[in-house]
Enzyme design. Structure first.
Site, short mmCIF file in Angstrom:
data_model
loop_
_atom_site.label_atom_id
_atom_site.label_comp_id
_atom_site.label_asym_id
_atom_site.label_seq_id
_atom_site.Cartn_x
_atom_site.Cartn_y
_atom_site.Cartn_z
N LYS A 76 43.77 25.01 17.51
CA LYS A 76 44.84 24.08 17.89
C LYS A 76 45.55 23.73 16.58
O LYS A 76 45.59 22.57 16.15
CB LYS A 76 44.21 22.85 18.58
CG LYS A 76 45.20 21.86 19.15
CD LYS A 76 45.92 22.35 20.40
CE LYS A 76 46.99 21.35 20.82
NZ LYS A 76 47.83 21.86 21.94
N TYR A 130 30.33 18.19 17.73
CA TYR A 130 28.97 17.98 18.20
C TYR A 130 28.08 17.36 17.12
O TYR A 130 27.11 16.69 17.43
CB TYR A 130 28.33 19.30 18.64
CG TYR A 130 28.69 19.74 20.04
CD1 TYR A 130 30.01 19.99 20.39
CD2 TYR A 130 27.71 19.91 21.01
CE1 TYR A 130 30.34 20.41 21.68
CE2 TYR A 130 28.02 20.32 22.29
CZ TYR A 130 29.34 20.57 22.61
OH TYR A 130 29.66 20.99 23.88
C1 IPM Z 1 26.17 24.47 26.90
C2 IPM Z 1 25.93 23.08 27.41
C3 IPM Z 1 25.53 22.18 26.24
C4 IPM Z 1 26.65 22.20 25.23
C5 IPM Z 1 25.14 20.73 26.63
C6 IPM Z 1 24.04 20.68 27.65
C7 IPM Z 1 24.79 19.91 25.41
O1 IPM Z 1 27.06 22.60 28.06
O2 IPM Z 1 25.23 25.09 26.37
O3 IPM Z 1 27.29 24.97 27.03
O4 IPM Z 1 27.63 21.46 25.39
O5 IPM Z 1 26.56 22.96 24.27
#
Ligand code: IPM
Ligand code: MN
Length: 366
Positions: free
Chosen positions: A191, A141
């Protein structure tokens, strides 16, 4: 007690469900004599539309200066342009990073009264009570490099998975501590047969294990974990994983509960402990459900239970949190159902009425 709570409803069904979370919080405050100062802010797509950016600096400051944040959801088809300079989701990722809430706690509880609407056989769900601990501020992320570029062969896209040992250690410790306070079983998901990050993860988990002698550590490959969650979910107590794996596994695990709409989460900057106050970020695990937004039919329980987690971890009010959770139990036991958990002859209610019922159960609980 008096405290400040930032309320960031966001997009789609976010504001609708968050409104019910706030009502449950205020009803609890009335019953127990607590005051909450609620400060509202725009976030996500609505903020892009109104202010040209998914997260204004003052909203980030509001979140940081509050005792806790109650968040709805962000995103929707309107802002899905892959070439847009910013997306609603950027606000959420920015807030998580700004607040340093690296530990995302997602409890999965199975309500026996919902067995009839479950896709699982009752014997599979027997004894299911697990928590997914998801690393929230690292991995794919966030890590750089990230982006897209032209090459002679066409476009190439890059995302990077990177974890430092310190980042891995602090989230694993949350998993160990939580397991220690529960049934003493920790499934560390990775993994490690393919990914270097996962080999660091596994090594770190094994190194920490002797510090937690009452916890039985098991290493589980993520693909196998996905399978076992469906086949034998009751074998899990605490599942700890990196960011992306945890995102996927927690949606999968929510099916055990009956609906994504039921699941709350707490994102914290440390180990959650009853009686110790920690600022936190609270949101249902579901998204903005653009297909049903504005219809008043979304399940508000994920938000109401997120508010209960806030009450427990950020306000330190255990009895009050239990009371909110029992009110939800009561209303489900009484047979009231939003569309996502309804079966043929359920008492079908909308978001507002589900909120009304939970508020009424809260008010009569003391
Ligand atoms: C979650 C959601 C978010 C994530 C998105 C909206 C960015 O799916 O809180 O699980 O992937 O963290
Ligand atoms: Mn998700």
């Amino acid at each position: 007690m008096e405290c400040q709570i930032a309320v960031l409803g966001g997009d789609g069904i976010g504001p609708e469900v968050t409104a019910q979370g706030v009502r449950a919080l205020e009803a609890m405050g009335k019953v127990f004599g607590h005051q909450f100062r609620l400060e509202y802010g725009d976030v996500g797509g609505i903020s892009i539309d109104k202010h040209g950016t998914p997260l204004l600096p003052q909203v980030s400051e509001l979140a940081a200066s509050s005792d806790a944040v109650l968040f709805g959801g962000v995103g929707g088809p309107k802002w899905d342009d892959p070439n847009a300079p910013s997306r609603p989701e950027d606000a959420l990722l920015q807030l998580r990073a700004d607040l340093g809430v690296f530990a995302n706690i997602r409890p999965v509880k199975v309500y026996p009264w919902l067995a009839e609407s479950s896709v699982f056989k009752p014997q599979v769900l027997e004894g299911v009570d697990l928590v997914v601990v998801r690393e929230l501020t690292g991995g794919l992320y966030y890590a750089q490099p990230k982006g897209r570029h032209e090459t002679p062969q066409g476009q190439t896209a890059v995302d990077t998975m990177r974890y430092s040992e310190a980042e891995v250690e602090r989230i694993l410790r949350v998993g160990f501590e939580l397991a220690q306070s529960r049934r003493g079983k920790l499934a560390s998901v990775d993994k490690a047969n393919v990914l270097e990050c996962s080999r660091l993860w596994r090594q770190t988990a094994s190194r920490l294990a002797p510090e937690y002698p009452t916890v039985e550590l098991e290493h589980v490959l993520v693909d196998s974990c996905a399978m076992h969650l469906i086949q034998q979910p009751a074998r899990f107590d605490v599942i700890v994983s990196e960011n992306t794996f945890g995102d996927i596994l927690s949606d999968e695990a929510s099916v055990l509960a009956g609906s994504m709409g039921l699941l709350p989460s707490a994102s914290l900057a440390g180990v959650p402990m009853e009686g110790r106050l920690t600022p936190g970020f609270y949101e249902p695990i579901h998204g903005t459900a653009p297909d049903i937004a504005g219809q008043g039919i979304a399940n508000p329980i994920g938000s109401i239970l997120s508010a209960a987690m806030m009450v427990r971890y950020s306000l330190g009010l255990t009895e009050e949190a239990v009371c909110m959770e029992l009110a939800v139990d009561q209303v489900l036991m009484d047979g009231f159902r939003t569309a996502d958990i309804a079966v043929q002859d359920s008492k079908l209610v909308g978001s507002q009425e589900m909120g009304d019922r939970i508020v009424a159960a809260l008010e009569s609980s003391r």
